[in-house]
Design a protein around this motif. Sequence first.
Motif, mmCIF file in Angstrom:
data_model
loop_
_atom_site.group_PDB
_atom_site.id
_atom_site.type_symbol
_atom_site.label_atom_id
_atom_site.label_comp_id
_atom_site.label_asym_id
_atom_site.label_seq_id
_atom_site.Cartn_x
_atom_site.Cartn_y
_atom_site.Cartn_z
ATOM 1 N N ALA A 198 -4.602 -4.149 3.810
ATOM 2 C CA ALA A 198 -3.409 -3.437 4.280
ATOM 3 C C ALA A 198 -2.963 -3.909 5.657
ATOM 4 C CB ALA A 198 -3.689 -1.934 4.297
ATOM 5 N N MET A 211 -4.451 3.968 -2.085
ATOM 6 C CA MET A 211 -3.354 2.997 -1.916
ATOM 7 C C MET A 211 -3.716 1.673 -2.584
ATOM 8 S SD MET A 211 -2.276 3.510 2.083
ATOM 9 C CE MET A 211 -3.816 2.901 2.714
ATOM 10 N N ARG A 257 -2.823 -5.316 -0.950
ATOM 11 C CA ARG A 257 -1.678 -6.250 -1.037
ATOM 12 C C ARG A 257 -2.034 -7.340 -2.050
ATOM 13 N NH1 ARG A 257 1.556 -4.514 3.052
ATOM 14 N NH2 ARG A 257 0.446 -3.634 4.836
ATOM 15 N N THR A 281 5.794 2.407 5.835
ATOM 16 C CA THR A 281 4.730 1.919 6.725
ATOM 17 C C THR A 281 5.211 0.591 7.323
ATOM 18 O OG1 THR A 281 3.671 0.893 4.827
ATOM 19 C CG2 THR A 281 2.772 3.017 5.549
ATOM 20 N N PRO A 282 4.695 0.253 8.517
ATOM 21 C CA PRO A 282 5.326 -0.849 9.255
ATOM 22 C C PRO A 282 5.171 -2.236 8.623
ATOM 23 C CG PRO A 282 3.431 0.035 10.463
ATOM 24 C CD PRO A 282 3.670 0.955 9.312
ATOM 25 N N VAL A 283 3.933 -2.607 8.278
ATOM 26 C CA VAL A 283 3.725 -3.963 7.747
ATOM 27 C C VAL A 283 4.509 -4.123 6.439
ATOM 28 C CG1 VAL A 283 2.027 -5.636 6.931
ATOM 29 C CG2 VAL A 283 1.451 -4.118 8.835
ATOM 30 N N CYS A 284 4.440 -3.100 5.583
ATOM 31 C CA CYS A 284 5.147 -3.154 4.294
ATOM 32 C C CYS A 284 6.656 -3.314 4.505
ATOM 33 C CB CYS A 284 4.875 -1.892 3.484
ATOM 34 S SG CYS A 284 3.142 -1.682 3.026
ATOM 35 N N PRO A 312 0.790 -1.235 0.000
ATOM 36 C CA PRO A 312 0.000 0.000 0.000
ATOM 37 C C PRO A 312 0.825 1.289 0.000
ATOM 38 C CG PRO A 312 -0.870 -1.546 1.625
ATOM 39 C CD PRO A 312 0.424 -2.115 1.132
HETATM 40 C C1 BEZ Z 1 1.477 -0.965 6.799
HETATM 41 O O1 BEZ Z 1 2.229 -1.400 5.941
HETATM 42 O O2 BEZ Z 1 1.722 -1.070 7.993
HETATM 43 C C2 BEZ Z 1 0.204 -0.287 6.387
HETATM 44 C C3 BEZ Z 1 0.132 0.345 5.161
HETATM 45 C C4 BEZ Z 1 -1.033 1.007 4.818
HETATM 46 C C5 BEZ Z 1 -2.111 0.998 5.672
HETATM 47 C C6 BEZ Z 1 -2.033 0.344 6.893
HETATM 48 C C7 BEZ Z 1 -0.865 -0.316 7.249
#
Ligand code: BEZ
Length: 211
Positions: free
Chosen positions: A141, A119, A122, A42-45, A38
């Motif tokens: 996301a 955005m 995934r 960013t943390p998860v990405c 997204p």
């Molecule tokens: C993430 O990668 O942490 C993330 C990206 C977009 C929206 C929410 C989380």
Amino acid sequence: MAIRLGDDAPDFTAETTQGELRFLEWKGDSWAVLFSHPKDFTPVCTTELGAVAALKPEFDKRNTKVIGLSVDPVDSHRSWETDIEDVTGSPVNFPMIADPDRTIADLYDMIHPNASDTMTVRSVFVVGADNKIKLTLTYPASTGRNFDEILRVIDSLQLTAEYKVATPADWKDGDDVIITAAVSDEEAAERFPKGFEAKKPYLRLTPQPNK
Ligand code: BEZ
């Protein structure tokens, strides 16, 4: 329009962290995984991109190229790469597409307006050596993907492209496989000399043929 299994993978030209490329030319005769995230920083990405970088040798073993995408620009991708290596210990070793005008995101239907207008979700597309779409996945996301699962699916796709078999639930490379329904018992005895076990007439298991 949504991309479906068996479709030709749409081709495109992209600006990436490794220079401009034409997707199908870059892919060549290999398999490919095209996946979107997204947003940069960013943390998860960040964890996902590090995970893919660490698994690159496993994708290489499977003759599979990986390429990421988001709608952020290439200079953003490049500066984020430093953070990804810092946090995960893995330098990003595959190209990341910058798609700020969303041309490729739209081509591959990676923006789902009810999730986000701005955005990409995934998405994962596995493209075969024949340039056909073999797998599509869409995650929200908030949920990071399991890239070992993508490798597991590629193992199954590559095996089932070569042999008249299918793979059961939770199968992993080396486990027994299922003989497809189109194969008679007589033909199965010829094709699968290690033998097979018929749990039911429609469920015949045989050792993985290429092991
Ligand atoms: C993430 O990668 O942490 C993330 C990206 C977009 C929206 C929410 C989380």
